[in-house]
Design a protein around this motif. Structure first.
Motif, PDB file in Angstrom:
ATOM      1  N   LEU B 158     -19.305  11.534   5.244  1.00  0.00           N
ATOM      2  CA  LEU B 158     -18.628  10.592   6.131  1.00  0.00           C
ATOM      3  C   LEU B 158     -18.010  11.350   7.295  1.00  0.00           C
ATOM      4  N   PHE B 159     -17.453  12.519   6.985  1.00  0.00           N
ATOM      5  CA  PHE B 159     -16.818  13.306   8.035  1.00  0.00           C
ATOM      6  C   PHE B 159     -17.837  13.805   9.049  1.00  0.00           C
ATOM      7  N   VAL B 160     -19.038  14.152   8.562  1.00  0.00           N
ATOM      8  CA  VAL B 160     -20.092  14.585   9.493  1.00  0.00           C
ATOM      9  C   VAL B 160     -20.352  13.487  10.515  1.00  0.00           C
ATOM     10  N   GLY B 250      -5.921  10.208  10.516  1.00  0.00           N
ATOM     11  CA  GLY B 250      -7.296  10.164  10.993  1.00  0.00           C
ATOM     12  C   GLY B 250      -7.650   8.787  11.518  1.00  0.00           C
ATOM     13  N   VAL B 251      -7.195   7.768  10.820  1.00  0.00           N
ATOM     14  CA  VAL B 251      -7.502   6.397  11.236  1.00  0.00           C
ATOM     15  C   VAL B 251      -6.845   6.088  12.574  1.00  0.00           C
ATOM     16  N   THR B 252      -5.598   6.537  12.748  1.00  0.00           N
ATOM     17  CA  THR B 252      -4.933   6.241  14.019  1.00  0.00           C
ATOM     18  C   THR B 252      -5.668   6.920  15.168  1.00  0.00           C
ATOM     19  N   LEU B 290     -13.038   3.243   6.784  1.00  0.00           N
ATOM     20  CA  LEU B 290     -12.566   4.328   5.916  1.00  0.00           C
ATOM     21  C   LEU B 290     -11.496   3.819   4.949  1.00  0.00           C
ATOM     22  N   ILE B 291     -10.563   3.042   5.471  1.00  0.00           N
ATOM     23  CA  ILE B 291      -9.500   2.549   4.586  1.00  0.00           C
ATOM     24  C   ILE B 291     -10.095   1.598   3.536  1.00  0.00           C
TER      25      ILE B 291
END
Lengths: 100, 708
Positions: B158-160, B250-252, B290-291
């Motif tokens: 997911l980070f990629v 990260g979301v913000t 993501l959340i």
């Protein structure tokens, strides 16, 4: 019979004469003769001890020494002749080309 | 969440890697052959690549339905194998990821088609037609990266994708990197791209820390294994806090929430299709995804949920107030996006994951529509102001005043003050734009009504203050959209560009119509009585799903608020339309200080400038000048290292080398010389001297032998 000590004494005297001759004389021929003197003093000892111990080894060895001496004389005289030809002298002090 | 079957299911599911590789193939074709082939070919290839990804996503959707929504993991590549650690590139096909795939590839395809028409003009206005192909390469790359993000089966994959879309965002914001947002040469666009990248980097740091902490406490990054730990209560409370809050950071960043939202409005520097695709419909919703994906993490502690919901709600209201004060048509939509993302984050924060995802989908429809519509408006005005190519016949003036009106001022085709009266000039754009506006404002039966209403209902159950904040934000949403529509489409044209505006080509209008239809009908997929969308997500969310009961009071209330806001906006902007470009905004007179604040974005950018950037620059200057230059360079390198080295070499060279080493060597030589000189005395050249020494030696040896 003459005791063997006399032969040893005579041989020592002859050998010493030979050594002194080699070390002190400058004439190459005389040095040669002195060397022959030392060889023959040794021959005398060989023969004397051979007689004393009744063993032939010493007597036979003398023949070898005489043979070597004869060969040495032949080579040595040839060297002396060669030296004389280049230096016009057989004075041993003149043969010093290898001096450092 | 149940452990999903990880065996390779074959069949349709094994097609899933193609959602990534179709776009990659498209971009490779354009990369290799694009320069030699025409714009038509480039646009078609890129759209087909994205369309193929959509077809695969649709096939997966049906296969998943046939599979009764059971999640499927399709292993693809072994990636990292160290000891027991195994992180693979595996595709996770579940209802959540397939929903995202459909949104990304579906809307992505529409925007590709739109962009094929839009960029045709944009590259001419920017006088760089060769960039046409570059745009579609980036766009396909973005689709591929977004697919990696949403289909990954572990946090690292997911980070990629997360980083990949960030890169594409950077590349596309700075697409016209040698210009400023108003089209003039400058560095404004690259500055905006840099800002987006750096703000996201702060968020990415948070996400990375969350990944590290997750790995630390669960020894895994694979979703099922990680969530298993959380659901069994095996994770200590501090770790949940750390993971959730870092992830929220990260979301913000990615989803433009307070405090990192500042990059998104500036990201409007990118071409409008980019704003629609990346900065409205898909990439910025990655945080919401993501959340939702990490529901077991965020649902583990109620206080964490409170933090997330509060941040979302405050962002929603805050950004909505700023949107009211903007004159740039895209800036209004940008702040609206921030605000709507706030709604979604608030929803998923409250645990209303299905509501948040529902709003994500409907928002993708109508916000993509609004952005594309605004692009169509901007292009129409620009083509009216400065005709080029086939438009130029009969318009021979303005030709060498590109971007400037007759007085030499830069003409900004994005400024709503320059527009007005466009509804007759560009009817297709107008009507589709209206559909988007009504959906965003939350008028019943339009898509936004259902999704926003669900969030508000959940908020009422969750916490009253958040409900009030969100309702206020919804009110402002309807108000600023009303203001925009009155300013842009009603009244009389206020500039030559608006006067001569031209309707956009068909390639741009078709996506608008499709998106308009979706904006109207999209809400019905989660109709309050059936909750089809919710039940669809329930397969993935499990017990984290709860059906939001329809609350008539909330629905009536929000509808009333929306209508009131639109009426209010008509009173302010519609009743007596703005006549000239220069005129002050009516709100400026009515609410002097407040409007100024809204227009100035509450000075938050300036505060960031003063509070963070300037001190940071001072710190950087200090580090560069004092620490790096004076300490490290002048003192450490010059004094300590260089002079020390010189001193050492001098010491080694003189006393040691010359003194000791050479002394030994020379001493040995001299000793050899001396002893040789001494011994050479012995070599007299007289044989009898040597013979004497031999004799002495013989006497000595015999003497020792005899008298020993």
């Amino acid at each position: 019979m003459v005791p063997v000590e006399y032969y040893v004494g005579l041989s020592a005297i002859l050998f010493t004469l030979g050594v002194v001759g080699v070390l002190t004389r400058r004439n190459a021929i005389i040095i040669f003769m002195s060397i022959e003197l030392m060889l023959n003093s040794a021959n005398l000892l060989f023969v004397a001890f051979a007689r004393t111990f009744e063993a032939l080894n010493g007597q036979i060895f003398v023949f070898f020494v005489m043979t070597v001496a004869a060969a040495e004389v032949a080579v040595g005289l040839a060297l002396i002749v060669a030296v004389f030809r280049s230096k016009s002298s057989i004075n041993i002090d003149d043969v010093n080309s290898l001096r450092g | 969440m149940l452990l999903s079957e990880t065996t390779n299911p074959g069949g349709v599911f094994s097609l899933v890697p193609w959602i990534v590789f179709f776009p990659v193939i498209g971009l490779l074709i354009n990369l290799l052959f694009g320069k030699r082939l025409g714009e038509k070919f480039i646009g078609t290839v890129a759209s087909l690549a994205s369309g193929a990804a959509f077809a695969v996503s649709a096939a997966l959707f049906f296969a998943l339905q046939a599979n009764h929504g059971h999640p499927v993991v399709v292993p693809f590549l072994e990636w990292i194998h160290i000891g027991d650690l195994a992180i693979d590139w595996a595709f996770r096909v579940d209802t959540l990821s397939v929903t995202m795939m459909l949104v990304v590839s579906g809307i992505g395809t529409l925007i590709h088609i739109y962009a094929a028409g839009y960029m045709h003009y944009d590259v001419q206005y920017k006088e760089d037609p060769a960039s046409y192909v570059r745009f579609f390469i980036y766009l396909n790359l973005f689709i591929a990266m977004m697919m990696i993000l949403i289909s990954g089966d572990n946090y690292l994959m997911l980070f990629v994708g997360w980083e990949g879309v960030g890169l594409c965002s950077f590349l596309l914001i700075g697409f016209w990197f040698n210009r400023s947002p108003d089209g003039t040469p400058g560095t404004g666009n690259s500055y905006a791209a840099k800002k987006a990248f750096i703000a996201n980097r702060v968020g990415d740091f948070g996400f990375l820390m969350a990944i590290f902490t997750t790995f630390w406490v669960t020894h895994s990054l694979q979703f099922d294994e990680v969530f298993h730990h959380f659901e069994e209560g095996l994770v200590p409370e501090w770790a949940i806090w750390a993971i959730a809050l870092f992830m929220l950071l990260g979301v913000t960043g990615k989803s433009a929430q307070i405090p990192l939202y500042v990059w998104l409005p500036d990201a409007m520097a990118g071409p409008t299709p980019v704003s629609a695709l990346i900065h409205a419909a898909t990439m910025v919703t990655a945080g919401v995804y993501l959340i939702t994906r990490s529901a077991p993490v965020f649902s583990a502690i109620p206080e964490v949920q409170g933090v997330v919901a509060t941040i979302g709600a405050v962002t929603a209201l805050f950004a909505a107030t700023i949107a009211v004060g903007q004159f740039d048509i895209k800036k209004v939509l940008a702040y609206s996006t921030v605000s709507q993302l706030g709604f979604m984050v608030a929803a998923v924060g409250m645990g209303a994951y299905a509501a948040g995802m529902f709003h994500l989908v409907t928002h993708a429809f109508f916000k993509a529509l609004l952005f594309l519509g605004s692009g169509s408006v901007i292009l129409a005005v620009e083509r009216g102001h400065h005709p080029i190519g086939e438009d130029a016949h009969g318009h021979d003036h303005h030709d060498d005043h590109h971007g400037h009106d007759d007085h030499g001022h830069a003409f900004d085709p994005q400024d709503m003050r320059n527009m007005g009266g466009l509804r007759h000039k560009i009817p297709w754009t107008f009507w589709t734009y209206m559909m988007g506006t009504l959906a965003l404002a939350g008028i019943p039966i339009w898509a936004g009504f259902f999704s926003k209403d669900e969030i508000l209902t959940d908020a009422l159950h969750f916490s009253l203050p958040i409900y009030i904040i969100l309702t206020l934000a919804a009110f402002l949403t309807a108000f600023y959209m009303g203001r925009q529509v009155w300013l842009v489409f009603f009244g009389e044209p206020r500039s030559h560009g608006a006067e001569a505006a031209k309707e956009s080509p068909r390639a741009m209008l078709i996506p608008l119509v499709v998106l308009a239809a979706l904006s109207v009908l999209g809400g019905f997929m989660n109709f309050p009585t059936t909750h089809q969308f919710g039940h669809w997500l329930e397969y993935t969310l499990g017990h984290f799903y709860h059906a939001t009961q329809f609350n008539a009071n909330v629905a009536l209330g929000s509808t009333a608020f929306a209508l009131a806001a639109i009426y209010l906006s008509w009173l302010v902007y519609g009743q007596k339309p703005r006549q000239t470009v220069k005129e002050a905004d009516p709100l400026e007179k009515a609410l002097p200080g407040i409007f100024e604040g809204m227009q100035a974005k509450w000075w938050l950018d300036d505060i960031y400038e003063e509070a963070i950037i300037k001190p940071y620059q001072r710190l950087a200057a200090f580090l560069a000048d004092v620490v790096d230059w004076r300490f490290w360079h002048d003192w450490f390198h010059e004094r300590v290292l260089r002079d020390g080295f010189f001193g050492l070499t001098r010491f080694l060279a003189n006393p040691v080398d010359l003194g000791v080493i050479d002394g030994i060597a020379n001493g040995l030589a001299r000793a050899a010389q001396g002893s040789a000189a001494a011994l050479s005395i012995l070599q007299t050249g007289f044989v009898r001297n040597y013979a004497l020494w031999v004799f002495v030696g013989v006497v000595l040896i015999l003497g020792t032998l005899i008298f020993r």
